[in-house]
Design a protein around this motif. Structure first.
Motif, short mmCIF file in Angstrom:
data_model
loop_
_atom_site.label_atom_id
_atom_site.label_comp_id
_atom_site.label_asym_id
_atom_site.label_seq_id
_atom_site.Cartn_x
_atom_site.Cartn_y
_atom_site.Cartn_z
N UNK A 43 0.84 -1.21 0.00
CA UNK A 43 0.00 0.00 0.00
C UNK A 43 0.87 1.25 0.00
N UNK A 44 1.89 1.26 0.85
CA UNK A 44 2.79 2.41 0.93
C UNK A 44 3.53 2.62 -0.38
N UNK A 45 4.00 1.55 -0.98
CA UNK A 45 4.71 1.64 -2.26
C UNK A 45 3.82 2.30 -3.32
N UNK A 46 2.58 1.86 -3.41
CA UNK A 46 1.67 2.43 -4.42
C UNK A 46 1.37 3.89 -4.14
N UNK A 47 1.13 4.24 -2.88
CA UNK A 47 0.82 5.63 -2.54
C UNK A 47 2.03 6.54 -2.80
N UNK A 48 3.22 6.10 -2.44
CA UNK A 48 4.43 6.90 -2.68
C UNK A 48 4.70 7.05 -4.18
N UNK A 49 4.52 5.97 -4.92
CA UNK A 49 4.73 6.02 -6.36
C UNK A 49 3.78 7.01 -7.01
N UNK A 50 2.52 7.04 -6.56
CA UNK A 50 1.58 8.03 -7.08
C UNK A 50 2.06 9.45 -6.78
N UNK A 97 -9.45 1.22 -13.83
CA UNK A 97 -8.71 1.49 -15.06
C UNK A 97 -9.24 0.63 -16.19
N UNK A 98 -9.07 1.12 -17.41
CA UNK A 98 -9.47 0.34 -18.58
C UNK A 98 -8.59 -0.88 -18.72
N UNK A 99 -9.01 -1.87 -19.52
CA UNK A 99 -8.26 -3.12 -19.64
C UNK A 99 -6.86 -2.93 -20.22
N UNK A 100 -6.65 -1.87 -21.00
CA UNK A 100 -5.34 -1.63 -21.59
C UNK A 100 -4.58 -0.50 -20.89
N UNK A 101 -5.15 0.02 -19.82
CA UNK A 101 -4.54 1.14 -19.11
C UNK A 101 -3.24 0.72 -18.44
N UNK A 102 -2.23 1.61 -18.56
CA UNK A 102 -0.96 1.36 -17.88
C UNK A 102 -0.94 1.97 -16.49
N UNK A 103 -1.94 2.75 -16.14
CA UNK A 103 -1.98 3.45 -14.86
C UNK A 103 -3.31 3.20 -14.17
N UNK A 104 -3.35 3.45 -12.86
CA UNK A 104 -4.60 3.36 -12.12
C UNK A 104 -4.77 2.09 -11.32
N UNK A 105 -3.92 1.09 -11.55
CA UNK A 105 -4.06 -0.17 -10.82
C UNK A 105 -3.61 -0.04 -9.36
N UNK A 106 -2.74 0.92 -9.07
CA UNK A 106 -2.29 1.12 -7.70
C UNK A 106 -3.44 1.46 -6.77
N UNK A 107 -4.38 2.25 -7.26
CA UNK A 107 -5.55 2.60 -6.44
C UNK A 107 -6.38 1.37 -6.14
N UNK A 108 -6.52 0.50 -7.12
CA UNK A 108 -7.26 -0.75 -6.90
C UNK A 108 -6.54 -1.61 -5.86
N UNK A 109 -5.22 -1.68 -5.95
CA UNK A 109 -4.44 -2.46 -4.96
C UNK A 109 -4.61 -1.87 -3.56
N UNK A 110 -4.53 -0.55 -3.45
CA UNK A 110 -4.68 0.08 -2.14
C UNK A 110 -6.06 -0.22 -1.57
N UNK A 111 -7.09 -0.13 -2.40
CA UNK A 111 -8.45 -0.43 -1.93
C UNK A 111 -8.59 -1.89 -1.51
N UNK A 112 -7.94 -2.79 -2.23
CA UNK A 112 -8.05 -4.22 -1.91
C UNK A 112 -7.32 -4.58 -0.62
N UNK A 113 -6.21 -3.92 -0.33
CA UNK A 113 -5.38 -4.29 0.81
C UNK A 113 -5.71 -3.54 2.09
N UNK A 114 -6.21 -2.33 1.96
CA UNK A 114 -6.47 -1.50 3.14
C UNK A 114 -7.84 -1.80 3.72
#
Length: 162
Positions: A43-50, A97-114
């Motif tokens: 979660x921290x990695x994704x938030x910092x990367x954003x 994110x769209x199926x071909x999107x290269x961005x936006x998956x970090x938010x999904x990961x944060x929501x899934x883990x937090x």
């Protein structure tokens, strides 16, 4: 038990592993279960990367961590426009994110883990990601002793591996 940690970090990819190591030291010393610590690390990695990728101005971002008994709250604040405030920020906090999107998956990961997630704007600072995680301590650890006020007062040890 209460632990607070504030880090002002440069907007540089090298700051992310440093933030992870610094943040992990407290939960590790307290005996937080390894799986929970792994979730916090991701979660921290994704938030910092954003913060590094999307902050509009400024050379720094802030990681603010609070541990209170069995709860950990992580806030990552940057100088960006905030979520939904401008183009080019990938999927918004409520959008997949769209199926071909290269961005936006970090938010999904944060929501899934937090256990709790909030995206917003910090007053006079910029974009804010707030992540909450319930902590589980191993048996006979310092964290279980400190969080259990009815305990027998004896900590039986335990050291975190590297």
């Amino acid at each position: 038990m209460e632990i607070s940690l504030d880090l002002r970090l440069p907007r540089d990819a090298a700051s992310v592993p440093a933030a992870r190591r610094l943040l992990d030291s407290s939960p590790c010393a307290l005996g937080v279960d390894a799986a929970i610590r792994g979730d916090i690390e991701l979660m921290l990695t994704e938030a910092c990367t954003n913060a590094i990728r999307h902050a509009g101005r400024g050379g720094e971002y802030t990681v603010r961590v609070g541990i209170l008994d069995e709860r950990c709250v992580i806030k990552v604040i940057d100088s960006g426009p905030g979520y939904g405030a401008g183009p080019g920020n990938g999927a918004g906090p409520g959008e997949a994110p769209g199926p071909l999107s290269e961005h936006g998956r970090g938010m999904l990961l944060m929501r899934a883990l937090a256990d709790g997630v909030r995206f917003g704007t910090a007053a006079r600072q910029g974009a804010l990601v707030s992540l909450e995680k319930h902590l589980h301590y191993g048996r006979d650890t310092l964290g279980s002793l400190l969080a259990d006020h009815a305990g027998d007062g004896r900590w039986r040890g335990g050291v975190c591996g590297s």
